[in-house]
Design an enzyme around this catalytic site. Structure first.
Site, PDB file in Angstrom:
ATOM      1  N   ASP A  15       0.850  -1.184   0.000  1.00  0.00           N
ATOM      2  CA  ASP A  15       0.000   0.000   0.000  1.00  0.00           C
ATOM      3  C   ASP A  15       0.893   1.244   0.000  1.00  0.00           C
ATOM      4  O   ASP A  15       2.065   1.185   0.394  1.00  0.00           O
ATOM      5  CB  ASP A  15      -0.905  -0.013   1.243  1.00  0.00           C
ATOM      6  CG  ASP A  15      -1.934   1.101   1.217  1.00  0.00           C
ATOM      7  OD1 ASP A  15      -2.303   1.531   0.107  1.00  0.00           O
ATOM      8  OD2 ASP A  15      -2.356   1.549   2.298  1.00  0.00           O
ATOM      9  N   ILE A  64      55.500 -35.165 -19.312  1.00  0.00           N
ATOM     10  CA  ILE A  64      56.716 -34.416 -19.621  1.00  0.00           C
ATOM     11  C   ILE A  64      57.893 -35.067 -18.896  1.00  0.00           C
ATOM     12  O   ILE A  64      57.853 -35.259 -17.673  1.00  0.00           O
ATOM     13  CB  ILE A  64      56.582 -32.946 -19.195  1.00  0.00           C
ATOM     14  CG1 ILE A  64      55.400 -32.285 -19.922  1.00  0.00           C
ATOM     15  CG2 ILE A  64      57.876 -32.175 -19.473  1.00  0.00           C
ATOM     16  CD1 ILE A  64      55.121 -30.864 -19.475  1.00  0.00           C
ATOM     17  N   ASP A 119      55.437 -23.466 -15.010  1.00  0.00           N
ATOM     18  CA  ASP A 119      54.111 -23.113 -15.534  1.00  0.00           C
ATOM     19  C   ASP A 119      54.191 -22.720 -17.006  1.00  0.00           C
ATOM     20  O   ASP A 119      53.306 -23.062 -17.802  1.00  0.00           O
ATOM     21  CB  ASP A 119      53.515 -21.960 -14.723  1.00  0.00           C
ATOM     22  CG  ASP A 119      53.049 -22.395 -13.341  1.00  0.00           C
ATOM     23  OD1 ASP A 119      52.987 -23.622 -13.093  1.00  0.00           O
ATOM     24  OD2 ASP A 119      52.749 -21.506 -12.518  1.00  0.00           O
ATOM     25  N   GLU A 129      52.117 -32.841 -14.566  1.00  0.00           N
ATOM     26  CA  GLU A 129      52.660 -32.721 -15.922  1.00  0.00           C
ATOM     27  C   GLU A 129      52.127 -33.803 -16.859  1.00  0.00           C
ATOM     28  O   GLU A 129      52.702 -34.052 -17.916  1.00  0.00           O
ATOM     29  CB  GLU A 129      54.190 -32.774 -15.883  1.00  0.00           C
ATOM     30  CG  GLU A 129      54.775 -34.090 -15.412  1.00  0.00           C
ATOM     31  CD  GLU A 129      54.975 -34.158 -13.910  1.00  0.00           C
ATOM     32  OE1 GLU A 129      55.847 -34.930 -13.481  1.00  0.00           O
ATOM     33  OE2 GLU A 129      54.261 -33.447 -13.178  1.00  0.00           O
TER      34      GLU A 129
END
Length: 456
Positions: free
Chosen positions: A53, A330, A346, A372
């Protein structure tokens, strides 16, 4: 449809009337006598829609709505103002305060219930997107959401109107906030909506020989336009059309004669909500991608591999097609980290992943298995072909030195590879992976920098 509706009114008779109507539709109903109580309830309890309201002591409905919309925790609760005020200026003021609709007493029951149900569906959709996007926030995607909010482009609105004069009036009112594409052919508009990129579609129900609700229904059924908000322009006294439109998924409506200010505010509300939900969907999509992507290399991660390998294995067996898998590691990677540091390691991992991408075929799936180790899944691939692909990858790794950006050092990197195939009789995806892993073990212990096939 279960939902919690909060009724806010200082007159007990009005509260009881609305409460009875909502309970008859099986809604859970909360009540508040004033604005302060409303804000307190919303801070403590999850609310789906607020029926508010305006004329209340202490704090009127306009101020309550503004406070709700300025609080991030309550900003996306739909608000319907239900009031005795009936002037256009009051309606525009309520909509500017953030209300989703402005209904004048006495309120048509069917229209009110249809509006509440429509807003509940909308709220549930937003809540689901918000819930899914929480992960995005927890992993640092707040910046993405903030950038998206800042980089909003000019809105694009498709106006479908059968009459040139009303087309021009509506377009003139909305040009300050959006680019307008106006069309008078509903069928052509469906194709335009599917092919274009619109933020809002306005459908005027003034066609002489076409049902505007059919257009709204078709817009909701198409994948490309399903989430574009639709605003319907309806004649005064068209309550039954409004009810049906809201049931079909129309987001909002405005009655003729169209007040330009009200139209502008209603459109801005729909555009704001669409942008918010679009940002949530984007963050959800990014979260999904992050959940299955290795952050360092950009390849799919172990989680994705575990799920996808089983699917591909089961499909290959069901279709009688070969599936091969290669694991590569790797060689002497630990010495790279020990000698040059983890940043160098990295760099090597990222370059190694890039060489995998350049070597495998489009249909193959490359994943980082962990550390890896990397895995390549090769659908529809016989052992001889898998051996050739593995050998090509081994050569690509060995043939060019890996350049370290930090100091320019060139590293000679090699890789050992083991592969297996369903032709060898593997009975599960796990067994196929173990066979390839054993072949890799043989390659490592046989001198490294070589490809070994799993024993049949």
């Amino acid at each position: 449809m279960t939902a919690r509706i909060l009724v806010v009114d200082d007159i007990p008779a009005n509260v009881k009337l609305l409460e009875a109507r909502l309970l008859a539709e099986y809604f859970d109903v909360l009540t508040a006598e004033n604005g302060y109580e409303c804000l307190d309830i919303c801070s403590k309890v999850s609310v789906d829609v607020i029926l508010l309201d305006i004329m209340m002591p202490g704090m009127d409905g306009f101020e309550v709505c503004e406070k709700l919309k300025s609080n991030p925790k309550t900003a996306h609760i739909p608000v319907v103002m239900v009031t005795a005020l009936d002037q256009p200026a009051d309606r525009v003021r309520g909509l500017r305060a953030g209300a989703d609709d402005f209904l004048t007493k006495p309120v048509n029951d069917m229209q009110l219930m249809a509006r509440v149900k429509s807003l509940v569906r909308l709220k549930m959709l937003s809540d689901e997107l918000k819930l899914r996007a929480e992960t995005a926030r927890s992993i640092g995607l707040e910046d993405h959401l903030a950038r998206a909010a800042q980089a909003e482009e000019v809105a694009s609105i498709l106006l479908v109107d059968g009459r040139a004069n009303s087309q021009e009036r509506i377009a003139r009112a909305l040009r300050p906030i959006a680019d307008i594409t106006a069309m008078n052919d509903p069928q052509a508009a469906i194709f335009e909506a599917a092919e274009g990129h619109f933020d809002l579609i306005i459908v005027n129900s003034n066609f002489d020989d076409y049902d505007a609700l059919r257009l709204c229904s078709q817009l909701r059924s198409l994948e490309r336009s399903r989430f574009i908000p639709v605003l319907l322009v309806v004649d005064q006294g068209g309550e039954s059309m409004v009810v049906r439109a809201l049931e079909l998924g129309v987001n909002d409506y405005i009655l003729r004669p169209v007040d330009p200010n009200e139209l502008l505010v209603r459109c801005l509300t729909q555009l704001k909500r669409k942008r918010y939900n679009d940002r949530l969907r984007d963050s959800v999509q990014q979260t999904i991608e992050l959940a299955v992507t290795d952050g360092l290399t950009g390849l799919n991660n172990r989680r994705y591999l575990d799920k996808h390998l089983k699917l591909l294995f089961d499909r290959a067996i069901a279709r009688g097609r070969p599936l091969s898998i290669c694991i590569t590691d790797i060689d002497r990677f630990k010495s790279v980290n020990d000698t040059y540091g983890h940043d160098a390691g990295d760099e090597v991992l990222k370059e190694f992943a890039a060489r995998i991408r350049s070597t495998v075929r489009g249909a193959d799936l490359a994943c980082r298995f962990g550390g890896e180790e990397f895995v390549v899944i090769m659908p529809d691939t016989l052992p001889d072909t898998a051996a050739a692909i593995a050998e090509r990858l081994r050569h690509v790794v060995e043939s060019q030195p890996f350049q370290l950006r930090q100091n320019g050092t060139a590293l000679t990197i090699t890789a050992s590879l083991g592969f297996s195939s369903t032709i060898g009789g593997a009975e599960s995806a796990e067994q196929l992976l173990k066979q390839a892993d054993r072949a890799l073990y043989e390659a490592k212990h046989g001198g490294r920098n070589r490809v070994v096939a799993a024993a049949a």
